[in-house]
Design an enzyme around this catalytic site. Structure first.
Site, PDB file in Angstrom:
ATOM      1  N   CYS A   1       9.616  -7.548 -15.660  1.00 36.15           N
ATOM      2  CA  CYS A   1       9.529  -6.427 -16.610  1.00 36.15           C
ATOM      3  C   CYS A   1       8.121  -6.249 -17.176  1.00 36.15           C
ATOM      4  O   CYS A   1       7.795  -5.203 -17.728  1.00 36.15           O
ATOM      5  CB  CYS A   1      10.510  -6.620 -17.759  1.00 36.15           C
ATOM      6  SG  CYS A   1      12.211  -6.648 -17.227  1.00 36.15           S
TER       7      CYS A   1
ATOM      8  N   HIS B   1       9.149  -2.592 -24.689  1.00 29.93           N
ATOM      9  CA  HIS B   1      10.011  -2.655 -23.502  1.00 29.93           C
ATOM     10  C   HIS B   1      11.422  -2.222 -23.884  1.00 29.93           C
ATOM     11  O   HIS B   1      11.960  -2.628 -24.920  1.00 29.93           O
ATOM     12  CB  HIS B   1      10.017  -4.098 -22.982  1.00 29.93           C
ATOM     13  CG  HIS B   1      10.913  -4.319 -21.817  1.00 29.93           C
ATOM     14  ND1 HIS B   1      10.967  -3.456 -20.752  1.00 29.93           N
ATOM     15  CD2 HIS B   1      11.804  -5.312 -21.547  1.00 29.93           C
ATOM     16  CE1 HIS B   1      11.841  -3.910 -19.874  1.00 29.93           C
ATOM     17  NE2 HIS B   1      12.369  -5.036 -20.332  1.00 29.93           N
TER      18      HIS B   1
ATOM     19  N   ASN C   1      17.665  -0.443 -18.819  1.00 28.82           N
ATOM     20  CA  ASN C   1      16.478  -1.277 -18.618  1.00 28.82           C
ATOM     21  C   ASN C   1      15.961  -1.064 -17.189  1.00 28.82           C
ATOM     22  O   ASN C   1      16.551  -1.564 -16.232  1.00 28.82           O
ATOM     23  CB  ASN C   1      16.857  -2.742 -18.851  1.00 28.82           C
ATOM     24  CG  ASN C   1      15.697  -3.694 -18.664  1.00 28.82           C
ATOM     25  OD1 ASN C   1      14.627  -3.312 -18.201  1.00 28.82           O
ATOM     26  ND2 ASN C   1      15.912  -4.957 -19.028  1.00 28.82           N
TER      27      ASN C   1
HETATM   28  O1  UT7 Z   1      14.240  -6.996 -19.422  1.00 31.84           O
HETATM   29  C1  UT7 Z   1      13.935  -8.233 -19.973  1.00 31.84           C
HETATM   30  C2  UT7 Z   1      15.010  -9.164 -20.040  1.00 31.84           C
HETATM   31  N1  UT7 Z   1      16.331  -8.757 -20.459  1.00 31.84           N
HETATM   32  C3  UT7 Z   1      16.654  -8.649 -21.746  1.00 31.84           C
HETATM   33  O2  UT7 Z   1      15.828  -8.551 -22.605  1.00 31.84           O
HETATM   34  C4  UT7 Z   1      18.119  -8.729 -22.083  1.00 31.84           C
HETATM   35  C5  UT7 Z   1      18.325  -9.726 -23.214  1.00 31.84           C
HETATM   36  N2  UT7 Z   1      19.705  -9.925 -23.637  1.00 31.84           N
HETATM   37  C6  UT7 Z   1      20.510  -8.953 -24.078  1.00 31.84           C
HETATM   38  O3  UT7 Z   1      20.173  -7.784 -24.093  1.00 31.84           O
HETATM   39  C7  UT7 Z   1      21.866  -9.360 -24.652  1.00 31.84           C
HETATM   40  O4  UT7 Z   1      21.910 -10.762 -24.762  1.00 31.84           O
HETATM   41  C8  UT7 Z   1      23.080  -8.857 -23.831  1.00 31.84           C
HETATM   42  C9  UT7 Z   1      23.236  -7.348 -23.984  1.00 31.84           C
HETATM   43  C10 UT7 Z   1      22.890  -9.229 -22.371  1.00 31.84           C
HETATM   44  C11 UT7 Z   1      24.362  -9.508 -24.321  1.00 31.84           C
HETATM   45  O5  UT7 Z   1      24.513  -9.300 -25.710  1.00 31.84           O
HETATM   46  P1  UT7 Z   1      24.900 -10.524 -26.664  1.00 31.84           P
HETATM   47  O6  UT7 Z   1      25.140  -9.975 -27.985  1.00 31.84           O
HETATM   48  O7  UT7 Z   1      23.798 -11.541 -26.521  1.00 31.84           O
HETATM   49  O8  UT7 Z   1      26.260 -11.009 -26.031  1.00 31.84           O
HETATM   50  P2  UT7 Z   1      26.637 -12.453 -25.476  1.00 31.84           P
HETATM   51  O9  UT7 Z   1      25.934 -12.717 -24.197  1.00 31.84           O
HETATM   52  O10 UT7 Z   1      26.473 -13.420 -26.582  1.00 31.84           O
HETATM   53  O11 UT7 Z   1      28.165 -12.230 -25.171  1.00 31.84           O
HETATM   54  C12 UT7 Z   1      29.109 -11.939 -26.198  1.00 31.84           C
HETATM   55  C13 UT7 Z   1      30.458 -11.764 -25.561  1.00 31.84           C
HETATM   56  C14 UT7 Z   1      30.834 -12.847 -24.537  1.00 31.84           C
HETATM   57  O12 UT7 Z   1      32.195 -13.132 -24.679  1.00 31.84           O
HETATM   58  P3  UT7 Z   1      32.674 -14.467 -25.438  1.00 31.84           P
HETATM   59  O13 UT7 Z   1      32.041 -15.604 -24.694  1.00 31.84           O
HETATM   60  O14 UT7 Z   1      32.138 -14.338 -26.844  1.00 31.84           O
HETATM   61  O15 UT7 Z   1      34.150 -14.395 -25.332  1.00 31.84           O
HETATM   62  C15 UT7 Z   1      30.609 -12.162 -23.216  1.00 31.84           C
HETATM   63  O16 UT7 Z   1      31.423 -12.660 -22.207  1.00 31.84           O
HETATM   64  O17 UT7 Z   1      30.493 -10.513 -24.854  1.00 31.84           O
HETATM   65  C16 UT7 Z   1      31.010 -10.744 -23.523  1.00 31.84           C
HETATM   66  N3  UT7 Z   1      30.410  -9.761 -22.635  1.00 31.84           N
HETATM   67  C17 UT7 Z   1      30.923  -8.542 -22.441  1.00 31.84           C
HETATM   68  N4  UT7 Z   1      32.004  -7.935 -22.945  1.00 31.84           N
HETATM   69  C18 UT7 Z   1      32.233  -6.667 -22.548  1.00 31.84           C
HETATM   70  C19 UT7 Z   1      29.293  -9.890 -21.897  1.00 31.84           C
HETATM   71  N5  UT7 Z   1      29.074  -8.760 -21.213  1.00 31.84           N
HETATM   72  C20 UT7 Z   1      30.074  -7.914 -21.538  1.00 31.84           C
HETATM   73  C21 UT7 Z   1      30.366  -6.597 -21.145  1.00 31.84           C
HETATM   74  N6  UT7 Z   1      31.462  -6.010 -21.691  1.00 31.84           N
HETATM   75  N7  UT7 Z   1      29.599  -5.875 -20.295  1.00 31.84           N
END
Ligand code: UT7
Length: 326
Positions: A114, A253, A283
């Site tokens: 990125c 970004h 993204n």
């Molecule tokens: O481009 C440069 C690099 N990329 C980034 O900068 C991305 C950085 N990270 C993020 O944007 C965020 O961490 C995400 C959007 C990927 C995830 O958000 P989060 O608030 O950090 O969620 P999480 O990974 O802590 O997951 C929370 C919950 C999990 O369920 P449990 O374990 O709490 O039961 C996930 O399994 O949300 C669940 N989950 C989803 N639920 C519905 C993960 N993806 C999804 C989804 N739909 N698509």
């Protein structure tokens, strides 16, 4: 002191096909509400399978050349930030060189995920100072849809395809690229990676076990992104002898609206000065900054004389920032 280099023109191109959150609800266990609340993304553009990313990069470059009133023959160097070039080799920059007819240019790709666009801007600026290049195309183009695991809800809802380009040339006054900064930390490479490469060459077994797709520890990447981008901005401002109050616009970004808001808070900048388009493009990796830059110039968010901060973060880990006065 050598004169600054400046951005003479910008352009971007995205595939026509829009993939909505509602469509993703039918592909994986997710909801529009979750995607919007957790990432701010409402839709993304996705290329048709089998289409050439070099075509998108060439379209973005042609628009930037037109805006800069520059011919392809005038280009001395083409740098493309990408991790999803058409082929393993040659570089996509060579393919774009041919499509543009930029017969006088040297051309190469740069792998910084990125951060590819701002790494490219930094290197282009340096090579212009040392090699005397007069016109340089810096392009960022990414087709992450080609390496997404479409069964993995953690990642497949986040990414979009697109390309952005700028033409650089020597500035006639004190405006232009005032400072830039690039940094990496390979000790965290396992937070965001695609293992498909020479260690795991294509085979039925590797493809079946999704070895050529994106793996991400979202929460950890999120944490590093906010800290690193804020630090990078302070560093670039310090190098330009400016303070946060001097910025008229910040283009971070576009990975996640909560990361963008997190940087804004940590950096203590008025949210009205922060550019956001992640809702419409998702993204697009290295392409997010030049796409947003092109939009901000076209819609008047950047006016002549404005000082703009650009900052990005990605796999590697890599991060980078740049201060530009228009
Ligand atoms: O481009 C440069 C690099 N990329 C980034 O900068 C991305 C950085 N990270 C993020 O944007 C965020 O961490 C995400 C959007 C990927 C995830 O958000 P989060 O608030 O950090 O969620 P999480 O990974 O802590 O997951 C929370 C919950 C999990 O369920 P449990 O374990 O709490 O039961 C996930 O399994 O949300 C669940 N989950 C989803 N639920 C519905 C993960 N993806 C999804 C989804 N739909 N698509």
């Amino acid at each position: 002191m050598l004169p600054h280099n400046c951005i003479l023109g910008t352009g971007y191109a995205v595939p026509p096909r829009i993939l909505t959150n509602a469509e993703l609800e039918n592909m994986v266990d997710t909801t529009d509400q979750w995607i919007v609340e957790r990432s701010g993304i409402r839709q993304r553009h996705i290329a048709e399978p089998g289409s050439a990313l070099s075509d998108l990069a060439t379209a973005a470059a042609r628009r930037a050349l037109d805006a800069a009133d520059t011919s392809a023959e005038q280009i001395d160097l083409i740098i493309i930030g990408t991790v999803t070039g058409d082929m393993k080799f040659p570089s996509m920059a060579c393919l774009v060189q041919e499509k543009l007819g930029a017969v006088n240019a040297a051309a190469f790709d740069l792998s910084a995920a990125c951060s590819g666009f701002l790494f490219g801007l930094n290197i282009a600026d340096s090579l212009m100072q040392t090699n005397g290049y007069q016109r340089v195309l810096v392009i960022a183009a990414e087709m992450l849809s080609s390496m997404v695991n479409w069964q993995d809800r953690n990642t497949c809802v986040l990414f979009g395809d697109g390309a952005g380009a700028v033409v650089l040339g020597p500035a006639s006054d004190q405006r232009g690229l005032l400072s830039s900064y690039i940094k990496s930390d390979g000790s965290h490479h396992r937070l965001l990676y695609n293992p498909g490469g020479s260690q795991h060459p294509p085979s039925h077994e590797n493809v079946d076990s999704q070895l050529s797709t994106i793996n991400m520890e979202g929460r950890e990447v999120f944490r590093h992104a906010i800290v690193s981008m804020t630090d990078a901005l302070h560093e670039a401002l310090k190098r330009a002898d400016l303070t946060p109050d001097d910025l008229d616009l910040l283009i971070p970004h576009q990975a996640n609206i909560r990361i963008i808001e997190g940087i804004g808070k940590r950096f203590k900048i008025d949210p009205a000065k922060v550019y956001v388009n992640v809702d419409r493009f998702g993204n697009t990796s290295a392409a997010t900054i030049p796409i947003a830059l092109n939009e901000a110039l076209a819609n008047g968010r950047i006016k002549p004389g404005d000082t703009v901060g650009l900052v990005t973060f990605g796999a590697g880990l890599t991060w980078s920032s740049c201060i530009v006065q228009f």
